[in-house]
Design a protein around this motif. Structure first.
Motif, mmCIF file in Angstrom:
data_model
loop_
_atom_site.group_PDB
_atom_site.id
_atom_site.type_symbol
_atom_site.label_atom_id
_atom_site.label_comp_id
_atom_site.label_asym_id
_atom_site.label_seq_id
_atom_site.Cartn_x
_atom_site.Cartn_y
_atom_site.Cartn_z
ATOM 1 N N ALA A 10 0.821 -1.212 0.000
ATOM 2 C CA ALA A 10 0.000 0.000 0.000
ATOM 3 C C ALA A 10 0.852 1.258 0.000
ATOM 4 O O ALA A 10 0.593 2.202 -0.759
ATOM 5 N N ARG A 90 -7.296 5.261 -3.160
ATOM 6 C CA ARG A 90 -8.309 4.895 -4.152
ATOM 7 C C ARG A 90 -7.608 4.292 -5.359
ATOM 8 O O ARG A 90 -6.671 4.893 -5.891
ATOM 9 N N LEU A 122 -7.307 1.399 6.585
ATOM 10 C CA LEU A 122 -8.115 0.828 5.520
ATOM 11 C C LEU A 122 -7.410 0.835 4.171
ATOM 12 O O LEU A 122 -7.823 0.119 3.254
ATOM 13 N N ASP A 123 -6.335 1.613 4.037
ATOM 14 C CA ASP A 123 -5.520 1.524 2.820
ATOM 15 C C ASP A 123 -4.979 0.108 2.637
ATOM 16 O O ASP A 123 -4.838 -0.380 1.511
ATOM 17 N N THR A 126 -7.773 -2.112 1.299
ATOM 18 C CA THR A 126 -7.928 -1.820 -0.127
ATOM 19 C C THR A 126 -6.866 -2.551 -0.939
ATOM 20 O O THR A 126 -7.151 -3.119 -2.004
ATOM 21 N N THR A 127 -5.643 -2.568 -0.431
ATOM 22 C CA THR A 127 -4.540 -3.196 -1.155
ATOM 23 C C THR A 127 -4.689 -4.710 -1.186
ATOM 24 O O THR A 127 -4.383 -5.345 -2.215
ATOM 25 N N ASN A 129 -7.527 -6.414 -1.237
ATOM 26 C CA ASN A 129 -8.548 -6.688 -2.244
ATOM 27 C C ASN A 129 -8.022 -6.420 -3.653
ATOM 28 O O ASN A 129 -8.301 -7.169 -4.594
ATOM 29 N N PHE A 130 -7.254 -5.349 -3.790
ATOM 30 C CA PHE A 130 -6.648 -5.004 -5.070
ATOM 31 C C PHE A 130 -5.721 -6.119 -5.547
ATOM 32 O O PHE A 130 -5.731 -6.489 -6.737
#
Length: 238
Positions: A10, A90, A122-123, A126-127, A129-130
């Protein structure tokens, strides 16, 4: 053919603190390492830099990029920047397909990334899931690009606060032989100097846990890193 692996991080410091030992260890064993860094952490992970007069987000971004490049060089890895912004991170389709292309090009043996849960950052979620999305795209025949990948294992590296992240490591890696390399890489991250000694203590703790998990009574690891596998492992014998 040289074996390869990919780290999806991230922020610029994450790949050093959490799996710098794994990177250095596998590079020493002949693997090629590619780090995909989604952001520079210039907002949420560079507080020390803003103590300097005249510091701006743009200046912090440039400084953190230079630190990450230096750390990757110490670890022997190639680094790819996706130029995202942090807090909040994002992602977009361009970033996704660029990462899928990296996966197709490298055909990685495994992927290292964040755990699925991290309520304090939460970054990182996100990473995670990415990373799974990029793996999925890289497996799909209908997308343009090189040869599709197989099903590389995904390992979540240890988060900063394991107790908040449902992190239950099932893999312990002895990084004693490359500890000095990891420490040198950590010291490239001047913007987060407060974490240098913290992550040395984490390494010592995981080394102590590793010693209890080995056969026999050898001296065993001094430094370790912990990982949690995402998918079941296929084996012939236990």
């Amino acid at each position: 053919m040289q074996k390869e692996f990919v780290v999806i991080s991230a922020h610029v410091g994450d790949f050093v603190w959490r799996c710098g030992g794994a990177i250095a260890l596998h590079v020493a064993a002949g693997y090629k390492a590619t780090i995909v860094c989604l952001s520079y952490g210039e907002r949420g992970e560079s507080a020390r830099l803003y103590e300097e007069p005249g510091m701006t987000a743009e200046k912090a971004r440039a400084r953190r990029r230079a630190e990450a490049e230096a750390a990757a060089d110490v670890l022997g890895a190639t680094i790819v920047f996706l130029d995202g912004s942090d807090y909040m991170l994002r992602v977009n389709d361009e970033m996704l397909h660029k990462t899928a292309a990296v996966l197709r090009e490298t055909q990685p043996e495994f992927i290292l990334t964040h755990p699925a849960a991290d309520p304090s950052n939460l970054d990182h979620v996100t990473t995670f899931n990415f990373a799974l999305e990029a793996r999925m795209v890289a497996q799909a025949h209908g997308h343009p690009g090189g040869a599709v990948i197989g099903a590389p294992q995904v390992y979540s590296f240890e988060p900063h606060q394991s107790e908040l992240c449902l992190f239950k490591p099932d893999t312990l890696l002895d990084i004693t032989s490359v500890w000095e390399v990891k420490r040198k890489a950590m010291e490239c991250l001047a913007g987060q100097k407060a974490l240098w000694d913290y992550y040395e203590r984490v390494g010592l703790q995981r080394g102590a846990v590793s010693r209890r998990r080995q056969k026999g009574k050898a001296t065993g690891p001094i430094y370790g890193e912990a990982f949690q596998s995402v998918f079941p492992a296929r084996v012939d014998l236990l």
